[in-house]
Design a protein around this motif. Structure first.
Motif, PDB file in Angstrom:
ATOM      1  N   LYS A 164      36.581  58.894  67.597  1.00  0.00           N
ATOM      2  CA  LYS A 164      37.796  59.283  66.871  1.00  0.00           C
ATOM      3  C   LYS A 164      38.776  59.861  67.873  1.00  0.00           C
ATOM      4  O   LYS A 164      38.361  60.570  68.801  1.00  0.00           O
ATOM      5  N   ASP A 197      43.048  60.168  63.857  1.00  0.00           N
ATOM      6  CA  ASP A 197      43.405  61.431  63.212  1.00  0.00           C
ATOM      7  C   ASP A 197      44.903  61.633  63.398  1.00  0.00           C
ATOM      8  O   ASP A 197      45.384  61.769  64.528  1.00  0.00           O
ATOM      9  N   GLU A 224      42.191  59.841  59.255  1.00  0.00           N
ATOM     10  CA  GLU A 224      42.048  61.275  58.960  1.00  0.00           C
ATOM     11  C   GLU A 224      43.412  61.949  58.860  1.00  0.00           C
ATOM     12  O   GLU A 224      44.281  61.717  59.699  1.00  0.00           O
ATOM     13  N   GLU A 225      43.550  62.789  57.868  1.00  0.00           N
ATOM     14  CA  GLU A 225      44.786  63.546  57.628  1.00  0.00           C
ATOM     15  C   GLU A 225      46.036  62.705  57.885  1.00  0.00           C
ATOM     16  O   GLU A 225      46.887  63.062  58.707  1.00  0.00           O
ATOM     17  N   GLU A 250      40.202  69.709  56.719  1.00  0.00           N
ATOM     18  CA  GLU A 250      39.832  70.709  57.725  1.00  0.00           C
ATOM     19  C   GLU A 250      40.676  71.978  57.622  1.00  0.00           C
ATOM     20  O   GLU A 250      40.289  73.026  58.123  1.00  0.00           O
ATOM     21  N   HIS A 300      34.370  69.179  60.119  1.00  0.00           N
ATOM     22  CA  HIS A 300      35.286  69.200  61.257  1.00  0.00           C
ATOM     23  C   HIS A 300      34.720  70.137  62.319  1.00  0.00           C
ATOM     24  O   HIS A 300      34.085  71.138  61.995  1.00  0.00           O
TER      25      HIS A 300
END
Ligand code: MG
Length: 375
Positions: A164, A197, A224-225, A250, A300
């Motif tokens: 990631k 991310d 992610e996010e 997170e 996380h």
């Protein structure tokens, strides 16, 4: 048995006039007892702000100094102590930095309880259920595509099956983001899974959908996010409309915030950080929520070896979760703060039988990077 000393410690690798990258500052906590034991905790948050909560003079019963609430307590009474802390700190706001500080305390108290009884925290949480965890590697990508290729190739050779990357502005430039993803995908081939991310940089649903279509061909494992953490409606639309897992969480604190987020966002994976969400007790509750609402939980973790060790203990006791984030930070606070940093081999972490969370601190390094500013 009594708590006799509380040590909130702010560590920073860089001088004040130089910016810190993730992992280059830290807040760690030691809670000492009258029988010469101490528990170790951490929070991955604004270190100076957290330290102040342990040092500011108490004003009234709802705005107390956190050390004052801890001193004199029997450290074995963890739930009672956490209740006392919440009651005595209501004016700090029941979220954010306060819960980060309480996370460090919760981790330190469980570490201490493990040391008192000579068992691991996993045992305290109900028992160790597994001997190994699958690990994925996280790194901050460079604008230098060759540097990313070297990093990705190295991680593949180390045996990681999932990488990631994110941070350092990744997500803010569609063209260079695509080049970074393309470069890493071409380096590792199709046998390594990739996740990205965005740290919330994809503005909203429409923008995120356009960006996803740009990079769809690289077959990402999860995104992610993608948007800001509070844009739960955008999360829900992305989760429903994109053929890719959407993840996040997170930045949330307390069981209530996680329930609201998981229920409304419809994420495939929730990612609580044990050093921010409230510690071990909240992780256990978030795992129950992940089952209730049908998502996976992958913690996380991108800070020091304390966070890593605490996360390993939570996962060791978890029935359903077995994937852990393994930081590739080169910060001394990650590589050397803990003398016995948990190793990862062939993308697997072996869960050793430890006492507490099992970390041994490097006191020389703490002396070197400790910042003491008194009010
Ligand atoms: Mg993240």
């Amino acid at each position: 048995m009594k708590i006799v000393k509380v040590e909130p410690i702010w560590l920073r690798v860089k001088p004040f006039n130089e910016p810190c990258e993730w992992g280059e500052d830290a807040f760690i906590l030691k809670i000492h007892t009258d029988n010469n034991l101490y528990g170790i905790g951490e929070s991955d948050s604004a270190a100076a702000v957290l330290k102040m909560m342990f040092e500011q003079p108490s004003t009234h019963g709802s705005c107390r100094n956190l050390s004052e609430i801890l001193l004199g307590q029997d450290p074995r009474n963890i739930k009672k102590i956490m209740d006392d802390l919440l009651e005595g700190s209501a004016y700090y706001g029941y979220s954010g930095a306060l819960i980060c500080a309480l996370s460090a305390i919760n981790i330190a108290l469980y570490d201490l309880l493990g040391k008192i009884y000579g068992v691991s925290v996993a045992v305290l949480l109900g028992g160790k259920r597994k001997d190994y965890l699958n690990a994925y590697a996280t790194f901050i990508p460079s604008q230098d595509l060759k540097a990313n290729a070297v990093k990705a190739k190295h991680l593949k050779s180390e045996g990681f099956k999932l990488l990631k990357f994110g941070g350092a502005g990744f997500g803010s430039n569609a063209l260079s983001d695509k080049e970074i993803i393309q470069g890493i995908r071409e380096t590792v081939g199709d046998e390594v899974k990739l996740s990205i991310d965005l740290v919330g940089l994809w503005k909203n649903f429409s923008y995120a959908r356009e960006r996803f279509l740009d990079i769809k061909e690289y077959n990402l494992e999860w995104i992610e996010e993608p948007v800001g953490m509070n844009n739960v409606c955008d999360y829900a639309r992305l989760s429903e409309h994109l053929p890719c897992k959407i993840t996040g969480g997170e930045g949330f604190y307390t069981q209530n915030e996680f329930e609201n987020f998981i229920k409304k966002s419809k994420v495939s994976i929730v990612q609580p950080d044990i050093t921010r969400c409230g510690g071990f007790d909240t992780m256990v509750e978030v795992e129950k929520l992940s089952l209730k609402y049908g998502c996976d939980l992958v913690p996380h973790g991108f800070s020091t070896g304390i966070l890593l060790a605490a996360t390993v203990q939570f996962l060791a006791s978890s029935k359903h979760c077995d994937l852990i984030e393994y930081s590739q930070s080169t910060s001394a606070l990650y590589t050397h703060l803990v003398k016995n940093l948990i190793p990862c081999k062939d993308g697997i972490i072996a869960i050793e039988d430890v006492v507490g969370i099992g970390v041994e601190l490097n006191e020389e390094l703490i002396k070197q990077y400790r910042i003491d500013i008194k009010i």
